[in-house]
Design a protein around this motif. Structure first.
Motif, PDB file in Angstrom:
ATOM      1  N   ASP A 122      74.666   9.902 -28.263  1.00  0.00           N
ATOM      2  CA  ASP A 122      75.046   8.987 -27.180  1.00  0.00           C
ATOM      3  C   ASP A 122      76.551   8.752 -27.235  1.00  0.00           C
ATOM      4  OD1 ASP A 122      75.607   6.836 -29.062  1.00  0.00           O
ATOM      5  OD2 ASP A 122      73.445   6.492 -29.151  1.00  0.00           O
ATOM      6  N   GLY A 123      77.043   8.038 -26.250  1.00  0.00           N
ATOM      7  CA  GLY A 123      78.482   7.837 -26.141  1.00  0.00           C
ATOM      8  C   GLY A 123      79.062   7.014 -27.264  1.00  0.00           C
ATOM      9  N   ARG A 124      78.317   6.026 -27.743  1.00  0.00           N
ATOM     10  CA  ARG A 124      78.843   5.190 -28.821  1.00  0.00           C
ATOM     11  C   ARG A 124      78.972   5.981 -30.120  1.00  0.00           C
ATOM     12  NH1 ARG A 124      80.120   0.389 -28.580  1.00  0.00           N
ATOM     13  NH2 ARG A 124      78.988   0.050 -26.614  1.00  0.00           N
ATOM     14  N   GLU A 125      77.974   6.802 -30.398  1.00  0.00           N
ATOM     15  CA  GLU A 125      78.050   7.645 -31.589  1.00  0.00           C
ATOM     16  C   GLU A 125      79.205   8.632 -31.466  1.00  0.00           C
ATOM     17  OE1 GLU A 125      75.180  10.615 -34.253  1.00  0.00           O
ATOM     18  OE2 GLU A 125      74.368   9.579 -32.497  1.00  0.00           O
ATOM     19  N   ALA A 126      79.400   9.160 -30.264  1.00  0.00           N
ATOM     20  CA  ALA A 126      80.510  10.086 -30.042  1.00  0.00           C
ATOM     21  C   ALA A 126      81.845   9.399 -30.295  1.00  0.00           C
ATOM     22  CB  ALA A 126      80.465  10.631 -28.610  1.00  0.00           C
ATOM     23  N   LEU A 127      81.976   8.175 -29.828  1.00  0.00           N
ATOM     24  CA  LEU A 127      83.214   7.426 -30.015  1.00  0.00           C
ATOM     25  C   LEU A 127      83.456   7.145 -31.496  1.00  0.00           C
ATOM     26  CD1 LEU A 127      85.497   6.212 -28.324  1.00  0.00           C
ATOM     27  CD2 LEU A 127      84.202   4.079 -28.239  1.00  0.00           C
ATOM     28  N   ASP A 128      82.411   6.802 -32.224  1.00  0.00           N
ATOM     29  CA  ASP A 128      82.548   6.555 -33.668  1.00  0.00           C
ATOM     30  C   ASP A 128      83.006   7.818 -34.395  1.00  0.00           C
ATOM     31  OD1 ASP A 128      81.781   3.937 -33.361  1.00  0.00           O
ATOM     32  OD2 ASP A 128      79.682   4.280 -33.919  1.00  0.00           O
ATOM     33  N   LEU A 129      82.405   8.970 -34.061  1.00  0.00           N
ATOM     34  CA  LEU A 129      82.792  10.223 -34.696  1.00  0.00           C
ATOM     35  C   LEU A 129      84.226  10.604 -34.345  1.00  0.00           C
ATOM     36  CD1 LEU A 129      79.521  12.312 -34.207  1.00  0.00           C
ATOM     37  CD2 LEU A 129      80.508  11.584 -36.383  1.00  0.00           C
ATOM     38  N   PHE A 130      84.610  10.380 -33.093  1.00  0.00           N
ATOM     39  CA  PHE A 130      85.977  10.678 -32.677  1.00  0.00           C
ATOM     40  C   PHE A 130      86.984   9.866 -33.481  1.00  0.00           C
ATOM     41  CE2 PHE A 130      89.510   9.072 -30.104  1.00  0.00           C
ATOM     42  CZ  PHE A 130      90.219  10.245 -29.913  1.00  0.00           C
ATOM     43  N   ARG A 131      86.674   8.607 -33.704  1.00  0.00           N
ATOM     44  CA  ARG A 131      87.596   7.732 -34.441  1.00  0.00           C
ATOM     45  C   ARG A 131      87.696   8.111 -35.921  1.00  0.00           C
ATOM     46  NH1 ARG A 131      85.355   2.243 -31.452  1.00  0.00           N
ATOM     47  NH2 ARG A 131      86.796   2.293 -29.667  1.00  0.00           N
ATOM     48  N   GLN A 132      86.649   8.751 -36.437  1.00  0.00           N
ATOM     49  CA  GLN A 132      86.634   9.118 -37.850  1.00  0.00           C
ATOM     50  C   GLN A 132      87.207  10.506 -38.108  1.00  0.00           C
ATOM     51  OE1 GLN A 132      82.549   8.733 -39.161  1.00  0.00           O
ATOM     52  NE2 GLN A 132      82.357   6.701 -38.246  1.00  0.00           N
ATOM     53  N   GLY A 133      87.160  11.374 -37.102  1.00  0.00           N
ATOM     54  CA  GLY A 133      87.538  12.771 -37.311  1.00  0.00           C
ATOM     55  C   GLY A 133      88.673  13.226 -36.420  1.00  0.00           C
ATOM     56  N   SER A 134      88.840  14.545 -36.386  1.00  0.00           N
ATOM     57  CA  SER A 134      89.880  15.162 -35.561  1.00  0.00           C
ATOM     58  C   SER A 134      89.271  16.387 -34.880  1.00  0.00           C
ATOM     59  CB  SER A 134      91.070  15.572 -36.432  1.00  0.00           C
ATOM     60  OG  SER A 134      92.041  16.240 -35.663  1.00  0.00           O
ATOM     61  N   TYR A 135      89.318  16.418 -33.551  1.00  0.00           N
ATOM     62  CA  TYR A 135      88.634  17.465 -32.797  1.00  0.00           C
ATOM     63  C   TYR A 135      89.612  18.209 -31.886  1.00  0.00           C
ATOM     64  CZ  TYR A 135      84.511  15.051 -34.487  1.00  0.00           C
ATOM     65  OH  TYR A 135      83.575  14.469 -35.307  1.00  0.00           O
TER      66      TYR A 135
END
Length: 209
Positions: A122-135
């Motif tokens: 979902d979008g919230r999980e995507a946002l959390d992963l984005f904040r933790q990583g680098s894509y």
């Protein structure tokens, strides 16, 4: 984001598109001639059903047949994305997709290329992963529960103006085209997303991979 009727048609098409996409992964898997014929007929049936659902959507929701929300081609006119430098390390992609079959198809396809893939439901999980990583790239489904793809893209753009975000949708969602642009999405991928097309698009962004 969608009416109840629109949601039903969206869910039907998503499921059928999942069959088509997963079937495409089997085409190059060393099938016997008989198995290849069965797979081909299965995919033809799914594609026929997608077209029938599209016709039902036109008839029951009174959407003009040439409306971008039911057409095969998205009307999203994004600025061309120039090739990008990968820098050090392997290509890293975030896949945000709430439909399990579609997410499995995308992650399986991209991992075959030996790329680093993270997945969000979902979008919230995507946002959390984005904040933790680098894509290097984000594939963002538009219709997700809670925080949808458009909302997630807007929040990503608050801190990162450069990472390419490709919207994923089971239909054109013509009324949302301007929202896609304003949210900072760079392009739209229509389901079913054919494997050759997706890989070619990614390699046009990062020719060195």
């Amino acid at each position: 984001m969608k009416s109840s009727k629109g949601s039903v048609f969206h869910d039907l098409r998503s499921s059928l598109n999942g069959v088509i996409c997963m079937g495409s992964l089997l085409q190059d898997s060393g099938l016997s001639e008989e198995q290849a014929d069965i797979l081909r007929y299965m995919m033809m049936s799914a594609e026929k059903a997608v077209n029938q659902v599209r016709d039902l959507q036109v008839n029951y929701t009174h959407i003009p047949r040439d409306d971008p929300s039911v057409s095969e081609q998205s009307s999203f006119a994004a600025e061309p994305m120039p090739p990008r430098k990968l820098g050090q390390g392997e290509l890293s992609i975030l896949v945000a997709e709430d439909d399990e079959v579609s997410r499995l198809y995308l992650t399986t396809l991209l991992r075959r290329e030996k790329w680093n893939i993270d997945e969000a439901a979902d979008g919230r999980e995507a946002l959390d992963l984005f904040r933790q990583g680098s894509y290097n790239l984000i594939l963002m489904d538009v219709s997700m529960p809670g925080l949808d793809g458009i909302q997630a893209a807007r929040r990503i753009r608050e801190t990162d103006a450069d990472v390419p975000i490709l919207a994923i949708t089971a239909h054109g969602e013509g009324e949302l085209q301007e929202e896609f642009r304003q949210a900072g999405m760079n392009d739209v991928l229509r389901k079913p997303i054919h494997d050759d097309y997706l890989i070619a698009k990614i390699k046009s962004l990062y020719p060195e991979v």
